[in-house]
Structure formats: C-alpha cells, structure tokens
Design an enzyme around this catalytic site. Structure first.
Site, short mmCIF file in Angstrom:
data_model
loop_
_atom_site.label_atom_id
_atom_site.label_comp_id
_atom_site.label_asym_id
_atom_site.label_seq_id
_atom_site.Cartn_x
_atom_site.Cartn_y
_atom_site.Cartn_z
N LYS A 178 12.06 11.67 12.94
CA LYS A 178 11.47 12.97 12.57
C LYS A 178 12.35 14.08 13.15
CE LYS A 178 6.63 11.90 11.97
NZ LYS A 178 6.94 10.47 11.72
N ASP A 229 12.28 10.94 8.19
CA ASP A 229 10.89 11.14 7.78
C ASP A 229 10.72 12.57 7.25
OD1 ASP A 229 10.05 8.63 8.51
OD2 ASP A 229 9.08 9.25 10.37
N ARG A 270 12.85 7.19 0.06
CA ARG A 270 11.48 6.67 0.22
C ARG A 270 10.52 7.63 -0.48
NH1 ARG A 270 9.53 7.17 6.12
NH2 ARG A 270 10.90 5.41 6.48
N LYS A 277 3.07 9.26 -0.80
CA LYS A 277 2.15 10.27 -1.33
C LYS A 277 2.22 11.56 -0.51
CE LYS A 277 -1.25 7.18 -3.45
NZ LYS A 277 -2.67 6.81 -3.57
N GLY A 278 2.34 11.43 0.82
CA GLY A 278 2.35 12.60 1.70
C GLY A 278 1.12 12.60 2.59
N ALA A 279 1.32 12.95 3.86
CA ALA A 279 0.27 12.73 4.87
C ALA A 279 -0.25 14.00 5.54
CB ALA A 279 0.81 11.78 5.94
N THR A 299 3.92 2.74 -0.26
CA THR A 299 2.51 2.93 -0.60
C THR A 299 1.75 1.63 -0.37
OG1 THR A 299 0.96 3.56 -2.36
CG2 THR A 299 2.92 2.36 -3.06
C1 LIG Z 1 6.59 3.18 5.06
C2 LIG Z 1 5.87 4.48 4.99
C3 LIG Z 1 6.48 5.62 5.44
C4 LIG Z 1 5.84 6.86 5.35
N1 LIG Z 1 6.52 7.99 5.72
C5 LIG Z 1 5.92 9.18 5.50
C6 LIG Z 1 6.64 10.39 5.73
O1 LIG Z 1 7.81 10.42 6.13
N2 LIG Z 1 5.99 11.57 5.50
C7 LIG Z 1 4.69 11.62 5.03
O2 LIG Z 1 4.15 12.71 4.80
N3 LIG Z 1 4.00 10.48 4.84
C8 LIG Z 1 4.58 9.28 5.05
N4 LIG Z 1 3.87 8.14 4.82
C9 LIG Z 1 2.39 8.21 4.59
C10 LIG Z 1 2.07 8.41 3.14
O3 LIG Z 1 2.45 9.70 2.74
C11 LIG Z 1 0.56 8.23 2.89
O4 LIG Z 1 -0.14 9.15 3.64
C12 LIG Z 1 0.04 6.84 3.21
O5 LIG Z 1 0.98 5.85 2.86
C13 LIG Z 1 -1.26 6.56 2.45
O6 LIG Z 1 -1.03 6.64 1.06
P1 LIG Z 1 -1.04 5.36 0.09
O7 LIG Z 1 0.12 5.53 -0.85
O8 LIG Z 1 -1.02 4.12 0.87
O9 LIG Z 1 -2.31 5.55 -0.81
P2 LIG Z 1 -3.86 5.75 -0.43
O10 LIG Z 1 -4.50 6.18 -1.71
O11 LIG Z 1 -4.01 6.62 0.77
O12 LIG Z 1 -4.33 4.30 -0.04
C14 LIG Z 1 -4.36 3.23 -0.97
C15 LIG Z 1 -5.02 2.04 -0.28
O13 LIG Z 1 -4.22 1.62 0.82
C16 LIG Z 1 -5.01 1.30 1.93
N5 LIG Z 1 -4.74 2.27 3.01
C17 LIG Z 1 -4.02 3.41 2.91
N6 LIG Z 1 -3.95 4.05 4.09
C18 LIG Z 1 -4.65 3.30 4.95
C19 LIG Z 1 -4.93 3.45 6.33
N7 LIG Z 1 -4.50 4.48 7.04
N8 LIG Z 1 -5.67 2.48 6.92
C20 LIG Z 1 -6.11 1.40 6.21
N9 LIG Z 1 -5.87 1.23 4.90
C21 LIG Z 1 -5.15 2.16 4.28
C22 LIG Z 1 -6.43 1.35 1.45
O14 LIG Z 1 -6.77 0.07 0.96
C23 LIG Z 1 -6.37 2.36 0.35
O15 LIG Z 1 -7.42 2.22 -0.58
C24 LIG Z 1 4.52 6.91 4.86
C25 LIG Z 1 3.90 5.77 4.39
C26 LIG Z 1 4.55 4.56 4.43
C27 LIG Z 1 3.87 3.35 3.89
#
Ligand SMILES: Cc1cc2nc3c(=O)[nH]c(=O)nc-3n(C[C@H](O)[C@H](O)[C@H](O)COP(=O)(O)OP(=O)(O)OC[C@H]3O[C@@H](n4cnc5c(N)ncnc54)[C@H](O)[C@@H]3O)c2cc1C
Length: 306
Positions: free
Chosen positions: A98, A132, A182, A185-187, A224
């Site tokens: 980061k 990141d 990569r 979705k965004g966090a 994801t």
């Molecule tokens: C390898 C990796 C790197 C990432 N790097 C960044 C980054 O640099 N910047 C950034 O803004 N975001 C980052 N993220 C986070 C990302 O933006 C999402 O917030 C996060 O991945 C949740 O989105 P999702 O695509 O899994 O879908 P969601 O719709 O959130 O989740 C889909 C399904 O996945 C499971 N799930 C998701 N999250 C969780 C959880 N926390 N606990 C338990 N089960 C869960 C559940 O079954 C859910 O129904 C990263 C994610 C990954 C996997």
C-alpha cells in the site's frame, strides 16, 4: 448502512482501542490474518504453497504519518523478500504494497522511492510487487507511481476497483502486453459522484472490466469471492482461450478456502492474499464491512467470553 458504519469505525481510534483490547478479538483476527511476525507469514505461505496455491503477502499497515514509519514499512518488506527468497518460496509468493504505508499521503516522492526499493528487492528475489489500491483520492497518484515503477520494473502489478466509474477506461489503458492487473470490486466507502452504489451496478461494471482485461494482451488477476463472477471468469478464459498461466484468480486468506482449493484443483492459478503484522485493525474492519454476517464471529466470541 451497516457497511458505512463499520467503515466509519475503521477510521476511529476510539473504536480501534476498544476492539484491539477486547479479549475475544484475537480469535476473530486469526481467521483473516496469518499472525504478527515474518515467521508467521512464512509458515502460512509454506502451507498455502504446499496446497497448490500461490500467495501475495501484505505487511499490514496504512496511512503512515511520518517518514520514519514509512521507512520502517519499506524495511519490513525488504526483510520479508529476503526471507521468502532464502526459504525458496519465490516466485510462488509475491508481495502486495500500500503506497499510503510508504508515505504517499505526505510525500509522494518518498512513497515512490520506497516502492522502488521494494521492486528492486523483489527482482533480486525473483518475484513481483503489486500496488494495492486505496480510496479514490489516491487513485491518480497510485497509477502515476505505477507508470514510473514499470519503466524499470515492468512486472509491477496494478489494482483496479470495479465500483469506480472510471475503472472501465483505466482497464483499457492497462490491458496492454505484460500488464498485471488485479480487478476487485473495491473495499472503501466512496461517494456517488465517483462510484457505483448498488451491488448490481458494481457487479455489472466488474463484468465489463473483466471482459476488457480478459480480451486484452495483459495478465488479468480476478480478485473476487463472488461465485457468479468466478463462473464468468472461467467462461471468459475458455472464450478467449487463456490457459492457467495466462490469468489467475485471487482471494483473501480465510475466505472461501474450499473454493480456492477447488479452482487450484481444476488447474487454475489461484493466489491467496495473505496479510500479517501488528496493524490489522483497518484490514479487519474492511472484511467485516464486506460481510456484516462476519460480525456473528465477534458475537460468538464475545458470548464465549474467551
Ligand atoms: C486478492 C484480493 C485483493 C484485494 N485488493 C484490494 C485492493 O487493493 N483494494 C480494494 O479496495 N479492495 C481490494 N480487495 C477487496 C475487494 O475490493 C472486495 O472488497 C472483496 O473482495 C469483497 O468483494 P467480492 O468480490 O468477494 O464480492 P462480495 O459480493 O463482497 O462477496 C461475494 C461472496 O464472497 C464471500 N465473501 C466476500 N467477502 C467476504 C468476507 N469478508 N468474509 C466472508 N465471506 C466473504 C461471501 O460468500 C459473499 O457472498 C481485494 C480482494 C481480494 C480477493
């Protein structure tokens, strides 16, 4: 609503003190974080690699406020890369960084210099670095730094967030040959002016971005846990004739481990994002915000008063 409250709490030092000192917190943290030290990180990496996964390690920490903190973070990464190399864990294990932990918020040049030092060490260790992506106020600065780093370290990976309205266009910019991107979705909590607000809009944007990356010449990293998006990723891999070494899936440590194993068993490259370190608070709160159901873990741990 709950998501916004949790994300607001992630920036509150009062809530942080409360959570960090609660006796039950340890168990919750352990589910998502490898441990506090380099040894913990190496142990978890070894286990994941033995299970057929690849890894990207994140030394937890963000928003440093002094040059000394930023330099200390850089040095942590340099030590980690030497340790991964000595343990024979590269190139299966790379690092995620980061820029805010390297000084971006108060000195962009310092953050760039620190990131460059980490890229040099990664080259020496035979592995790669991914930058990141943090909240939208840092997107331009992070992408500018990426362009500079890629001059000498072309394998430096970018992260693009499908919830940002600009991202489809950024995907087109970054879909060139050799470009590691990569897509997640965004966090972070982002305003309507820059980000889609509904899950449906974010998912649709993710698919558009995924199409751009998978049909391009770069190396897409589909980050994801969403079963529908993973299925679409598998479909596009067949459609665009991308073999296992030509893109990868990425998921977070502790989330859907069975799915990570299934995809690896199918022959896909799967990379687990493995955080470790003392500064786990912001990371944990973002994981809780993504899935407020995870608060149940807190509840259970609290009820058992461990
Ligand atoms: C390898 C990796 C790197 C990432 N790097 C960044 C980054 O640099 N910047 C950034 O803004 N975001 C980052 N993220 C986070 C990302 O933006 C999402 O917030 C996060 O991945 C949740 O989105 P999702 O695509 O899994 O879908 P969601 O719709 O959130 O989740 C889909 C399904 O996945 C499971 N799930 C998701 N999250 C969780 C959880 N926390 N606990 C338990 N089960 C869960 C559940 O079954 C859910 O129904 C990263 C994610 C990954 C996997």
């Amino acid at each position: 609503m709950l998501r916004s409250v949790i994300l607001a709490a992630s920036r509150s030092s009062q809530v942080e003190r409360l959570v960090a000192t609660a006796p039950f917190t340890r168990d919750v943290v352990r589910r998502f974080v490898a441990g506090t030290g380099t040894d913990d990180a190496l142990r978890a990496t070894r286990e994941l690699v033995a299970d057929g996964l690849t890894v990207t390690l994140d030394n937890l920490g963000e928003d440093t406020v002094t040059p000394d903190q930023a330099t200390a973070t850089r040095d942590e990464y340099l030590a980690l890369l030497r340790a991964l190399d000595a343990a024979g864990l590269t190139p299966a294990a790379e690092v995620s960084v980061k820029l805010s932990a390297l000084g971006q918020r108060f000195d962009e040049q310092l953050a760039y210099d620190n990131a460059r030092a980490i890229c040099v060490a990664a080259d020496e260790a035979g592995t790669t670095v991914t930058l990141d992506m943090e909240d939208h106020t840092t997107t331009d600065s992070t992408l500018d730094t990426l362009v500079k780093l890629r001059k000498d370290h072309p394998s430096t990976g970018a992260v693009l967030q499908a919830y940002l309205r600009r991202t489809e266009s950024d995907c087109r910019e970054l879909a060139g040959a050799g470009s590691r991107v990569r897509l997640c979705k965004g966090a972070y909590a982002e305003p309507e002016s820059v980000a889609y607000q509904s899950a449906r809009e974010v998912d649709k944007s993710y698919v558009r971005c995924l199409n751009v990356l998978m049909s391009g010449a770069g190396y897409p990293m589909l980050a994801t846990h969403d079963p529908r998006l993973i299925a679409i990723g598998e479909d596009r891999a067949r459609w665009f004739d991308r073999g296992p070494g030509e893109f990868e899936f990425q998921m977070l440590y502790g989330i859907r481990p069975e799915e990570q194993a299934r995809l690896a068993g199918e022959g896909y490259t799967v990379r687990t994002y493995l955080p470790y370190g003392e500064d786990w608070y912001g990371y944990l709160m973002r994981r809780l915000a993504e899935r407020p159901a995870n608060l149940v873990f807190f509840g259970r741990a609290l009820a058992s008063k461990k």
